[in-house]
Write a protein that holds these residues in place. Sequence first.
Motif, mmCIF file in Angstrom:
data_model
loop_
_atom_site.group_PDB
_atom_site.id
_atom_site.type_symbol
_atom_site.label_atom_id
_atom_site.label_comp_id
_atom_site.label_asym_id
_atom_site.label_seq_id
_atom_site.Cartn_x
_atom_site.Cartn_y
_atom_site.Cartn_z
ATOM 1 N N PRO B 41 -3.861 -27.371 32.460
ATOM 2 C CA PRO B 41 -4.524 -26.128 33.018
ATOM 3 C C PRO B 41 -5.127 -26.107 34.337
ATOM 4 O O PRO B 41 -5.814 -27.081 34.746
ATOM 5 N N ARG B 42 -5.214 -24.918 34.719
ATOM 6 C CA ARG B 42 -6.071 -24.898 36.160
ATOM 7 C C ARG B 42 -5.525 -25.927 36.976
ATOM 8 O O ARG B 42 -6.266 -26.882 37.705
ATOM 9 N N PRO B 43 -4.283 -26.000 37.688
ATOM 10 C CA PRO B 43 -3.615 -27.101 38.052
ATOM 11 C C PRO B 43 -3.979 -27.138 39.564
ATOM 12 O O PRO B 43 -3.954 -28.340 40.017
ATOM 13 N N ASP B 44 -4.651 -26.289 40.218
ATOM 14 C CA ASP B 44 -4.493 -26.407 41.436
ATOM 15 C C ASP B 44 -6.308 -26.617 41.734
ATOM 16 O O ASP B 44 -6.848 -26.991 43.140
ATOM 17 N N ARG B 52 -5.972 -31.064 40.096
ATOM 18 C CA ARG B 52 -5.661 -31.782 38.822
ATOM 19 C C ARG B 52 -4.242 -32.294 38.553
ATOM 20 O O ARG B 52 -4.086 -32.981 37.989
ATOM 21 N N VAL B 53 -3.337 -31.151 38.919
ATOM 22 C CA VAL B 53 -2.021 -31.594 38.978
ATOM 23 C C VAL B 53 -1.179 -32.798 39.525
ATOM 24 O O VAL B 53 -0.780 -33.389 39.003
ATOM 25 N N ASP B 54 -1.858 -32.892 40.659
ATOM 26 C CA ASP B 54 -1.560 -34.113 41.530
ATOM 27 C C ASP B 54 -2.149 -35.429 40.719
ATOM 28 O O ASP B 54 -1.139 -36.479 40.669
ATOM 29 N N ARG B 55 -3.318 -35.295 40.233
ATOM 30 C CA ARG B 55 -3.796 -36.548 39.492
ATOM 31 C C ARG B 55 -2.696 -36.957 38.225
ATOM 32 O O ARG B 55 -2.772 -37.989 38.054
ATOM 33 N N VAL B 56 -2.426 -35.683 37.604
ATOM 34 C CA VAL B 56 -1.546 -36.087 36.469
ATOM 35 C C VAL B 56 -0.256 -36.873 36.654
ATOM 36 O O VAL B 56 0.306 -37.595 36.418
ATOM 37 N N LEU B 57 0.289 -36.003 37.952
ATOM 38 C CA LEU B 57 1.380 -36.416 38.381
ATOM 39 C C LEU B 57 1.637 -38.117 38.652
ATOM 40 O O LEU B 57 2.435 -38.758 38.497
ATOM 41 N N ALA B 58 0.473 -38.354 39.588
ATOM 42 C CA ALA B 58 0.387 -39.492 40.047
ATOM 43 C C ALA B 58 -0.054 -40.657 38.788
ATOM 44 O O ALA B 58 0.888 -41.726 38.873
ATOM 45 N N LEU B 59 -0.414 -40.328 37.824
ATOM 46 C CA LEU B 59 -0.609 -41.014 36.818
ATOM 47 C C LEU B 59 0.690 -41.312 35.874
ATOM 48 O O LEU B 59 1.066 -42.388 35.434
ATOM 49 N N ASN B 120 -5.788 -36.813 29.881
ATOM 50 C CA ASN B 120 -7.322 -36.179 29.926
ATOM 51 C C ASN B 120 -8.250 -36.642 30.427
ATOM 52 O O ASN B 120 -9.207 -35.994 30.957
ATOM 53 N N GLN B 121 -8.367 -37.920 30.925
ATOM 54 C CA GLN B 121 -9.487 -38.426 31.441
ATOM 55 C C GLN B 121 -9.136 -37.927 32.998
ATOM 56 O O GLN B 121 -10.083 -37.743 33.945
ATOM 57 N N ALA B 122 -7.908 -37.924 33.316
ATOM 58 C CA ALA B 122 -7.479 -37.508 34.813
ATOM 59 C C ALA B 122 -7.831 -36.091 34.988
ATOM 60 O O ALA B 122 -8.385 -35.767 36.049
ATOM 61 N N ALA B 123 -7.351 -35.018 33.948
ATOM 62 C CA ALA B 123 -7.511 -33.902 33.980
ATOM 63 C C ALA B 123 -7.740 -33.108 32.690
ATOM 64 O O ALA B 123 -7.203 -33.000 32.071
ATOM 65 N N PRO B 124 -9.040 -33.235 32.516
ATOM 66 C CA PRO B 124 -9.509 -32.799 31.009
ATOM 67 C C PRO B 124 -8.949 -31.467 30.797
ATOM 68 O O PRO B 124 -8.859 -30.688 31.602
ATOM 69 N N GLY B 125 -8.733 -31.312 29.519
ATOM 70 C CA GLY B 125 -7.930 -30.137 28.829
ATOM 71 C C GLY B 125 -6.327 -30.180 29.023
ATOM 72 O O GLY B 125 -5.784 -29.370 28.342
#
Lengths: 222, 283
Positions: B41-44, B52-59, B120-125
């Motif tokens: 959610p709220r990727p930008d 948030r989405v970049d952090r998830v993708l990197a992980l 979830n730690q990288a991008a809560p929710g």
Amino acid sequence: MVRLEEVGLSYGVGRRAPEVLSDLTFSIPEGGFRWLLGPSGAGKSTLLRMLFLGLRPSRGRLSLLGTDVQSAPREDLPRLRRHIGVVFQDFRLLDHLSVYDNVALPLRLAGWSAMQVRDDVTEMLAWVGLSPKMDQRPPLLSGGEQQRAAIARAVVARPALLLADEPTGNLDDAQATRLMGLFIEMNRLGTTVVLATHNTRLVDRFPARSLVLEQGCLVGDA
Amino acid sequence: MLLVAAMVVLAALGVAGGVAAWSLASEWRQGAGSALMIEVPRPDERSGGESRVDRVLALLQTASQVGSDHLLTQDELGTLLRPWLGGDVGALGLELPAMIEVHLAAPDPGDTNVLLTRLNQAAPGTIAEASDDWSARLLALGQSLAACAGVAVVLVLSVAVALVALAASAGLAAQRETIEILHLLGATDGDVAHRFARRLGGLTLVGGVVGALLALPLLLELATLAAPFGVAPAQQVADQPLSMLTTLPPPIWAGLAALPCAAGAIGWLTAQITVRAWLRRFP
């Protein structure tokens, strides 16, 4: 050689089963010759069948070539059969084999080499006058030719005991005389011969001791 | 021989059906169990210079559990949501979550939970939609199909054995006179049985080979049709006809090779048993 003591044969089970052969007692020494005579239905073919081990007696004792048939294990009988030559009344040639292969059968079953088989079969076919027909199948032969092929198969392995049921029934006089000469020659060389026939003229021309059967009983042995 | 060939065709189809059902069940299980849809959610929304989405993708790119990942484009997202939101999703002005399709290197529920915690730690929710439920149902369905195919194979093989034995026995009945004559000429039971067993075994073997050859094109055609659902890409099969041969799984090849041998063995054994039983009636 051949010895029967009180031999009886019935096809049924139990005491009430009628016997087709009753109380047969006789013996034929090694190298003996016997005519087997009697009217139709007297039991000649059945007795021959018993002698070539197609049937076992229901009672009594039968000894062939020194082997007590009653007590011999079944596994020993094929070896005994290989010393017995049989001319069946209906020839019983194998229709899918050539005349040559039919005559060669007893030798192949006895484990002879191909060369020995070829020499003996070729000689025997020449003797019975079937050399030109050795590659033909039995259904293409006349009754007389089939009978000669059956005789050749019966004698080719030089059996110790030769049994024949009406062996000249389909032959003309000249052929019958020639083949009787073969039987007598084999007998002279030591083969025991038993020939069943209705042909009294043949018996008169080749006199020998006769076993006479009537209704399954032996009524003459002289 | 024709009857034997026909029974071998049926048996080959039965074996192929069983193997195919089992393979499909395994494929489905692997495919369903390894797929994961990550929703951010709220990727930008940015914090620390990164969305948030970049952090998830990197992980995801560094996570050992992940085999591959793919961030759905706006078009793909629109296509995915069209049934619920209509044709032009962008015109609605909704803030849509980013969707990432992930294929796990090896499906393991424990590893998946660890990955979700880290996401979830990288991008809560952030949430993940696993397909555990329907993959379990698919697995059960596949296994049921494989079991049914197994029962069918056993039945077909049993009938094939009985029919081959019956045909062999009927063929021998015509040879009864020959068998008796050989016996009376001094052949042992073993000699006679061996002659007929060799001949009948050979005939049923040839019948089996004919049956297997007849079944082969059918199986190849079925395998080609099933290729889109299996490991061999359908396009490869269409482009290279010879590659059809590789579409048949090894167990089916093994079954095709074994069936003629089994037919030959049945014929051989039937002749041995039948001839010896007949000969036991004679002295």
